[in-house]
Design a protein around this motif. Structure first.
Motif, PDB file in Angstrom:
ATOM      1  N   SER A 183      34.891  34.324  39.910  1.00 35.71           N
ATOM      2  CA  SER A 183      35.589  35.875  40.107  1.00 35.71           C
ATOM      3  C   SER A 183      35.088  36.932  39.197  1.00 35.71           C
ATOM      4  O   SER A 183      34.660  36.570  38.571  1.00 35.71           O
ATOM      5  CB  SER A 183      37.041  35.485  39.648  1.00 35.71           C
ATOM      6  OG  SER A 183      37.792  36.629  39.236  1.00 35.71           O
TER       7      SER A 183
ATOM      8  N   PHE B  95      43.347  24.618  45.699  1.00 34.43           N
ATOM      9  CA  PHE B  95      43.192  25.960  45.785  1.00 34.43           C
ATOM     10  C   PHE B  95      42.613  26.791  46.483  1.00 34.43           C
ATOM     11  O   PHE B  95      42.523  27.710  46.591  1.00 34.43           O
ATOM     12  CB  PHE B  95      42.882  26.455  44.228  1.00 34.43           C
ATOM     13  CG  PHE B  95      43.666  26.017  43.131  1.00 34.43           C
ATOM     14  CD1 PHE B  95      44.389  26.283  42.578  1.00 34.43           C
ATOM     15  CD2 PHE B  95      43.073  24.745  42.344  1.00 34.43           C
ATOM     16  CE1 PHE B  95      45.094  25.996  41.629  1.00 34.43           C
ATOM     17  CE2 PHE B  95      43.149  24.111  41.189  1.00 34.43           C
ATOM     18  CZ  PHE B  95      44.312  25.022  40.315  1.00 34.43           C
TER      19      PHE B  95
ATOM     20  N   THR C 126      45.120  29.385  48.235  1.00 33.33           N
ATOM     21  CA  THR C 126      45.700  30.309  47.325  1.00 33.33           C
ATOM     22  C   THR C 126      45.283  31.524  47.394  1.00 33.33           C
ATOM     23  O   THR C 126      43.975  31.854  47.016  1.00 33.33           O
ATOM     24  CB  THR C 126      45.552  29.113  46.315  1.00 33.33           C
ATOM     25  OG1 THR C 126      46.020  28.019  46.068  1.00 33.33           O
ATOM     26  CG2 THR C 126      46.567  30.147  45.115  1.00 33.33           C
ATOM     27  N   LYS C 127      45.784  32.305  47.691  1.00 34.78           N
ATOM     28  CA  LYS C 127      46.109  33.804  47.617  1.00 34.78           C
ATOM     29  C   LYS C 127      46.637  34.611  46.453  1.00 34.78           C
ATOM     30  O   LYS C 127      47.250  34.233  46.559  1.00 34.78           O
ATOM     31  CB  LYS C 127      46.317  34.533  48.806  1.00 34.78           C
ATOM     32  CG  LYS C 127      45.487  34.570  50.445  1.00 34.78           C
ATOM     33  CD  LYS C 127      44.581  33.993  50.490  1.00 34.78           C
ATOM     34  CE  LYS C 127      44.219  33.683  52.408  1.00 34.78           C
ATOM     35  NZ  LYS C 127      42.620  33.263  52.224  1.00 34.78           N
ATOM     36  N   ASN C 128      45.681  35.346  45.607  1.00 29.60           N
ATOM     37  CA  ASN C 128      45.476  36.298  44.745  1.00 29.60           C
ATOM     38  C   ASN C 128      46.175  35.710  43.527  1.00 29.60           C
ATOM     39  O   ASN C 128      47.333  36.199  42.589  1.00 29.60           O
ATOM     40  CB  ASN C 128      46.861  37.395  45.467  1.00 29.60           C
ATOM     41  CG  ASN C 128      46.359  38.575  46.248  1.00 29.60           C
ATOM     42  OD1 ASN C 128      45.201  38.643  46.236  1.00 29.60           O
ATOM     43  ND2 ASN C 128      47.108  38.558  47.260  1.00 29.60           N
ATOM     44  N   LEU C 129      45.913  34.182  43.450  1.00 31.79           N
ATOM     45  CA  LEU C 129      45.539  33.717  41.963  1.00 31.79           C
ATOM     46  C   LEU C 129      44.911  34.461  41.342  1.00 31.79           C
ATOM     47  O   LEU C 129      43.848  34.417  41.094  1.00 31.79           O
ATOM     48  CB  LEU C 129      44.764  32.411  42.014  1.00 31.79           C
ATOM     49  CG  LEU C 129      45.479  31.054  40.721  1.00 31.79           C
ATOM     50  CD1 LEU C 129      46.591  31.574  40.523  1.00 31.79           C
ATOM     51  CD2 LEU C 129      44.518  30.164  41.168  1.00 31.79           C
TER      52      LEU C 129
ATOM     53  N   THR D 228      40.112  35.705  42.819  1.00 33.15           N
ATOM     54  CA  THR D 228      40.877  36.741  41.958  1.00 33.15           C
ATOM     55  C   THR D 228      40.750  36.507  40.622  1.00 33.15           C
ATOM     56  O   THR D 228      41.374  37.442  39.893  1.00 33.15           O
ATOM     57  CB  THR D 228      42.007  36.957  42.846  1.00 33.15           C
ATOM     58  OG1 THR D 228      42.870  35.702  42.974  1.00 33.15           O
ATOM     59  CG2 THR D 228      41.610  37.691  44.365  1.00 33.15           C
ATOM     60  N   VAL D 229      41.161  34.984  40.268  1.00 37.02           N
ATOM     61  CA  VAL D 229      41.099  34.427  38.888  1.00 37.02           C
ATOM     62  C   VAL D 229      40.477  34.917  37.352  1.00 37.02           C
ATOM     63  O   VAL D 229      39.734  35.443  37.663  1.00 37.02           O
ATOM     64  CB  VAL D 229      41.195  33.150  38.963  1.00 37.02           C
ATOM     65  CG1 VAL D 229      39.767  32.591  38.718  1.00 37.02           C
ATOM     66  CG2 VAL D 229      42.350  32.193  37.590  1.00 37.02           C
TER      67      VAL D 229
ATOM     68  N   SER E 264      37.777  30.952  43.515  1.00 36.83           N
ATOM     69  CA  SER E 264      38.708  32.008  43.840  1.00 36.83           C
ATOM     70  C   SER E 264      38.027  33.301  42.722  1.00 36.83           C
ATOM     71  O   SER E 264      37.891  32.909  41.925  1.00 36.83           O
ATOM     72  CB  SER E 264      40.705  31.335  42.815  1.00 36.83           C
ATOM     73  OG  SER E 264      41.014  32.716  42.705  1.00 36.83           O
TER      74      SER E 264
ATOM     75  N   VAL F 286      41.533  31.332  33.433  1.00 34.48           N
ATOM     76  CA  VAL F 286      41.824  29.366  34.144  1.00 34.48           C
ATOM     77  C   VAL F 286      42.109  28.846  31.613  1.00 34.48           C
ATOM     78  O   VAL F 286      40.624  28.513  30.832  1.00 34.48           O
ATOM     79  CB  VAL F 286      40.545  29.410  34.459  1.00 34.48           C
ATOM     80  CG1 VAL F 286      40.235  27.865  34.854  1.00 34.48           C
ATOM     81  CG2 VAL F 286      40.593  30.035  35.844  1.00 34.48           C
TER      82      VAL F 286
ATOM     83  N   PHE G  72      45.591  30.781  35.726  1.00 36.32           N
ATOM     84  CA  PHE G  72      46.233  29.618  36.234  1.00 36.32           C
ATOM     85  C   PHE G  72      45.929  28.309  34.546  1.00 36.32           C
ATOM     86  O   PHE G  72      45.090  28.689  34.505  1.00 36.32           O
ATOM     87  CB  PHE G  72      44.668  28.685  36.509  1.00 36.32           C
ATOM     88  CG  PHE G  72      45.308  27.110  37.372  1.00 36.32           C
ATOM     89  CD1 PHE G  72      46.996  27.432  37.963  1.00 36.32           C
ATOM     90  CD2 PHE G  72      44.749  25.799  36.717  1.00 36.32           C
ATOM     91  CE1 PHE G  72      46.662  25.259  38.566  1.00 36.32           C
ATOM     92  CE2 PHE G  72      45.177  24.675  37.112  1.00 36.32           C
ATOM     93  CZ  PHE G  72      46.051  23.885  37.555  1.00 36.32           C
TER      94      PHE G  72
ATOM     95  N   LEU H 161      38.947  25.515  42.629  1.00 42.78           N
ATOM     96  CA  LEU H 161      40.034  27.140  41.718  1.00 42.78           C
ATOM     97  C   LEU H 161      38.888  27.995  41.282  1.00 42.78           C
ATOM     98  O   LEU H 161      38.767  29.350  40.903  1.00 42.78           O
ATOM     99  CB  LEU H 161      40.295  26.177  40.536  1.00 42.78           C
ATOM    100  CG  LEU H 161      40.513  26.569  39.226  1.00 42.78           C
ATOM    101  CD1 LEU H 161      41.744  27.761  39.571  1.00 42.78           C
ATOM    102  CD2 LEU H 161      41.123  25.621  38.483  1.00 42.78           C
TER     103      LEU H 161
END
Length: 196
Positions: free
Chosen positions: A54, A5, A8-11, A34-35, A32, A38, A14, A29
């Protein structure tokens, strides 16, 4: 791979539950920022859980992997006030629930820590989780007694599902407390419990 990940932008979400994946949870992950959700339940993830950073994390579902281990996963201090669901049941998590947990995660609505190997006493500070709709702590290695502050949560929130026990005909708080907690925690007492 651990860097899956990384780019990966703006996730935001998931969802990978019910897939029988066998791996460690990728640190990329957890990194990230922004997530929001999950969901890795019903797989075969193993090892320790990386720290999630996040500030928007609202749902972390790691239940029913069976092989995740270590202490209660760390959640960013930025997201600790927004997380609503933490599901860790049926794994190999151990150690004590930090006293600060109930003060830092006051937005929790779902907290499932059952069927692990958590030890020590159940912190009275969990009584600060006023928004809880479901709390499961059964089948661990707790000692001491169920704090009055947790019993008071149920008396103030009649919709609260706590310590749901298999084999009970109802999910009422008083009936389920004893049967579910006492199966594994022989040294745990509860002044507000009756037998199921």
């Amino acid at each position: 791979p651990d860097d899956l990940f990384q780019n990966t932008k703006n996730l935001l979400v998931f969802l990978a539950g019910n897939n029988e994946f066998e791996a460690n949870i990728p640190s990329s992950l957890a990194n990230s920022d922004t997530v929001e959700s999950v969901q890795l339940h019903e797989n075969q993830f193993e090892g320790t859980v990386p720290n999630f950073v996040s500030s928007e994390l609202r749902q972390l579902h790691l239940d029913n992997n069976g092989l995740l281990e270590g202490p209660l996963p760390q959640i960013s201090s930025f997201s600790s006030s927004v997380i609503e669901e933490l599901r860790l049941e049926n794994n190999l998590f151990d150690g004590q629930i930090p006293l600060s947990f109930g003060e830092e995660h006051t937005n929790l609505k779902v907290l499932w820590l059952n069927d692990n190997s958590f030890t020590g006493t159940i912190p009275a500070e969990l009584g600060n989780l006023k928004k809880l709709a479901s709390l499961k702590l059964e089948h661990n290695l707790f000692t001491g007694s169920v704090p009055e502050e947790i019993c008071l949560l149920r008396s103030k929130n009649y919709e609260l599902d706590m310590f749901t026990a298999a084999g009970c005909t109802t999910n009422t708080f008083i009936e389920s407390l004893t049967s579910s907690l006492m199966k594994k925690e022989q040294d745990l007492t509860c002044d507000c419990c009756d037998a199921c």
